[in-house]
Motif scaffolding. Structure first.
Motif, PDB file in Angstrom:
ATOM      1  N   SER A 113      34.389 -19.513  19.647  1.00 28.86           N
ATOM      2  CA  SER A 113      35.141 -19.709  20.879  1.00 28.86           C
ATOM      3  C   SER A 113      35.587 -18.384  21.463  1.00 28.86           C
ATOM      4  N   GLY A 114      34.804 -17.335  21.222  1.00 22.77           N
ATOM      5  CA  GLY A 114      35.171 -16.032  21.759  1.00 22.77           C
ATOM      6  C   GLY A 114      35.230 -16.052  23.269  1.00 22.77           C
ATOM      7  N   THR A 115      36.038 -15.167  23.838  1.00 22.33           N
ATOM      8  CA  THR A 115      36.193 -15.136  25.283  1.00 22.33           C
ATOM      9  C   THR A 115      35.467 -13.957  25.902  1.00 22.33           C
ATOM     10  N   THR A 116      34.840 -13.107  25.101  1.00 24.55           N
ATOM     11  CA  THR A 116      34.138 -11.970  25.661  1.00 24.55           C
ATOM     12  C   THR A 116      32.687 -12.342  25.949  1.00 24.55           C
ATOM     13  N   THR A 117      32.148 -11.760  26.998  1.00 25.19           N
ATOM     14  CA  THR A 117      30.753 -11.969  27.352  1.00 25.19           C
ATOM     15  C   THR A 117      29.954 -10.828  26.758  1.00 25.19           C
ATOM     16  N   PRO A 118      28.871 -11.137  26.030  1.00 26.43           N
ATOM     17  CA  PRO A 118      28.078 -10.058  25.449  1.00 26.43           C
ATOM     18  C   PRO A 118      27.507  -9.163  26.542  1.00 26.43           C
ATOM     19  N   THR A 119      27.439  -7.869  26.278  1.00 28.57           N
ATOM     20  CA  THR A 119      26.840  -6.941  27.209  1.00 28.57           C
ATOM     21  C   THR A 119      25.336  -7.129  27.176  1.00 28.57           C
ATOM     22  N   GLN A 120      24.738  -7.302  28.344  1.00 31.09           N
ATOM     23  CA  GLN A 120      23.295  -7.447  28.406  1.00 31.09           C
ATOM     24  C   GLN A 120      22.650  -6.078  28.512  1.00 31.09           C
ATOM     25  N   SER A 121      21.407  -6.020  28.104  1.00 29.49           N
ATOM     26  CA  SER A 121      20.635  -4.792  28.193  1.00 29.49           C
ATOM     27  C   SER A 121      19.254  -5.123  28.737  1.00 29.49           C
ATOM     28  N   PHE A 122      18.478  -4.095  28.999  1.00 25.08           N
ATOM     29  CA  PHE A 122      17.106  -4.317  29.434  1.00 25.08           C
ATOM     30  C   PHE A 122      16.368  -5.168  28.413  1.00 25.08           C
ATOM     31  N   ALA A 123      16.501  -4.846  27.143  1.00 18.34           N
ATOM     32  CA  ALA A 123      15.778  -5.575  26.092  1.00 18.34           C
ATOM     33  C   ALA A 123      16.141  -7.053  26.094  1.00 18.34           C
ATOM     34  N   ASP A 124      17.420  -7.365  26.265  1.00 18.07           N
ATOM     35  CA  ASP A 124      17.864  -8.764  26.278  1.00 18.07           C
ATOM     36  C   ASP A 124      17.230  -9.527  27.437  1.00 18.07           C
ATOM     37  N   VAL A 125      17.374  -8.988  28.642  1.00 19.76           N
ATOM     38  CA  VAL A 125      16.891  -9.677  29.831  1.00 19.76           C
ATOM     39  C   VAL A 125      15.368  -9.751  29.833  1.00 19.76           C
ATOM     40  N   ASP A 126      14.710  -8.671  29.448  1.00 18.58           N
ATOM     41  CA  ASP A 126      13.258  -8.637  29.425  1.00 18.58           C
ATOM     42  C   ASP A 126      12.683  -9.674  28.461  1.00 18.58           C
ATOM     43  N   ALA A 127      13.308  -9.819  27.304  1.00 17.47           N
ATOM     44  CA  ALA A 127      12.807 -10.778  26.311  1.00 17.47           C
ATOM     45  C   ALA A 127      12.872 -12.211  26.835  1.00 17.47           C
ATOM     46  N   VAL A 128      13.988 -12.582  27.451  1.00 16.88           N
ATOM     47  CA  VAL A 128      14.141 -13.938  27.975  1.00 16.88           C
ATOM     48  C   VAL A 128      13.199 -14.162  29.156  1.00 16.88           C
ATOM     49  N   ALA A 129      13.074 -13.168  30.031  1.00 13.60           N
ATOM     50  CA  ALA A 129      12.170 -13.280  31.177  1.00 13.60           C
ATOM     51  C   ALA A 129      10.726 -13.455  30.722  1.00 13.60           C
ATOM     52  N   THR A 130      10.344 -12.722  29.691  1.00 14.66           N
ATOM     53  CA  THR A 130       8.977 -12.801  29.169  1.00 14.66           C
ATOM     54  C   THR A 130       8.664 -14.193  28.646  1.00 14.66           C
ATOM     55  N   VAL A 131       9.576 -14.755  27.894  1.00 19.91           N
ATOM     56  CA  VAL A 131       9.359 -16.089  27.327  1.00 19.91           C
ATOM     57  C   VAL A 131       9.251 -17.127  28.427  1.00 19.91           C
ATOM     58  N   LEU A 132      10.127 -17.058  29.439  1.00 21.38           N
ATOM     59  CA  LEU A 132      10.096 -18.027  30.530  1.00 21.38           C
ATOM     60  C   LEU A 132       8.788 -17.934  31.312  1.00 21.38           C
ATOM     61  N   GLN A 133       8.422 -16.729  31.705  1.00 19.70           N
ATOM     62  CA  GLN A 133       7.213 -16.546  32.500  1.00 19.70           C
ATOM     63  C   GLN A 133       5.981 -17.001  31.749  1.00 19.70           C
ATOM     64  N   ALA A 134       5.910 -16.713  30.461  1.00 20.22           N
ATOM     65  CA  ALA A 134       4.723 -17.032  29.659  1.00 20.22           C
ATOM     66  C   ALA A 134       4.511 -18.538  29.488  1.00 20.22           C
ATOM     67  N   GLN A 135       5.499 -19.354  29.819  1.00 19.27           N
ATOM     68  CA  GLN A 135       5.335 -20.808  29.766  1.00 19.27           C
ATOM     69  C   GLN A 135       4.463 -21.321  30.901  1.00 19.27           C
ATOM     70  N   TYR A 136       4.366 -20.560  31.988  1.00 18.04           N
ATOM     71  CA  TYR A 136       3.728 -21.066  33.196  1.00 18.04           C
ATOM     72  C   TYR A 136       2.533 -20.260  33.687  1.00 18.04           C
ATOM     73  N   THR A 137       2.596 -18.934  33.603  1.00 13.59           N
ATOM     74  CA  THR A 137       1.537 -18.113  34.179  1.00 13.59           C
ATOM     75  C   THR A 137       1.022 -17.077  33.197  1.00 13.59           C
TER      76      THR A 137
END
Length: 194
Positions: free
Chosen positions: A23-47
């Motif tokens: 139940s922490g109240t802090t938001t994790p700091t995002q980085s290029f690696a974090d965002v890139d990894a999630v974007a890669t997985v999403l995109q690879a589902q479709y194209t």
């Protein structure tokens, strides 16, 4: 060549963050690696790496697009800029009745330069009866991305298709994202789900 490189370190970071829970109240700091990894997985589902629909995935029919309720799609846009990747979060509001979109992209991270401030925004059109090979949705996003007080004019053109996702015949959109980042060319993909 359009691609989303899968960053193993980013995937591991996301797994570690997912395991934190609680139940922490802090938001994790995002980085290029974090965002890139999630974007890669999403995109690879479709194209594929060129933004073409994967084998076995068909674009939504015109009938399904015409009968869809308005929706907001959330996802990512990413592309190669001079050999490095620039990736940001994407939101597309589709008004199927008016056959228009309003899109914003923000939270950009550059592979070597880090986080950019600023938002790209713009409108687009939905073409339910587009023939095969012609995008069902096209949008232009413009704005300035800022790093260290320096603005970089950025213009992106999104061209893609509505795609079934789960039980929703227009539950996702994906395709190509091309344009300019300052004087450099931007060549990549986008994918988003509602």
């Amino acid at each position: 060549m359009r691609f989303f490189p899968l960053t193993t370190i980013g995937a591991v970071s996301l797994l570690a963050l997912a395991g934190c829970g609680g139940s922490g109240t802090t938001t994790p700091t995002q980085s290029f690696a974090d965002v890139d990894a999630v974007a890669t997985v999403l995109q690879a589902q479709y194209t594929d790496a060129n933004g073409d629909l994967l084998a076995g995935i068909a674009a939504a029919s015109g009938t399904d697009i015409n009968s869809s309720a308005n929706a907001t799609y959330s996802g990512y846009v990413a592309g190669d800029v001079g050999g490095d990747i620039l990736v940001g979060t994407l939101s597309v509001e589709a008004d199927f009745g008016a056959r228009t979109t309003n899109s914003t992209a923000t939270g950009f991270f550059h592979e070597t330069d880090g986080a950019y401030a600023g938002t790209l925004s713009g409108v687009g059109v939905i073409s339910p009866s587009a023939p095969a090979g012609v995008p069902q949705v096209s949008a232009s996003l413009t704005g300035n991305l800022t790093l260290g007080g320096v603005d970089t004019a950025t213009d992106l053109a999104l061209d893609g298709n509505f795609i079934p996702n789960g039980g929703d015949p227009t539950g996702a959109i994906a395709g190509t994202a091309d344009g300019t980042f300052g004087a450099a060319l931007f060549s990549g993909n986008f994918a988003a789900e509602n």
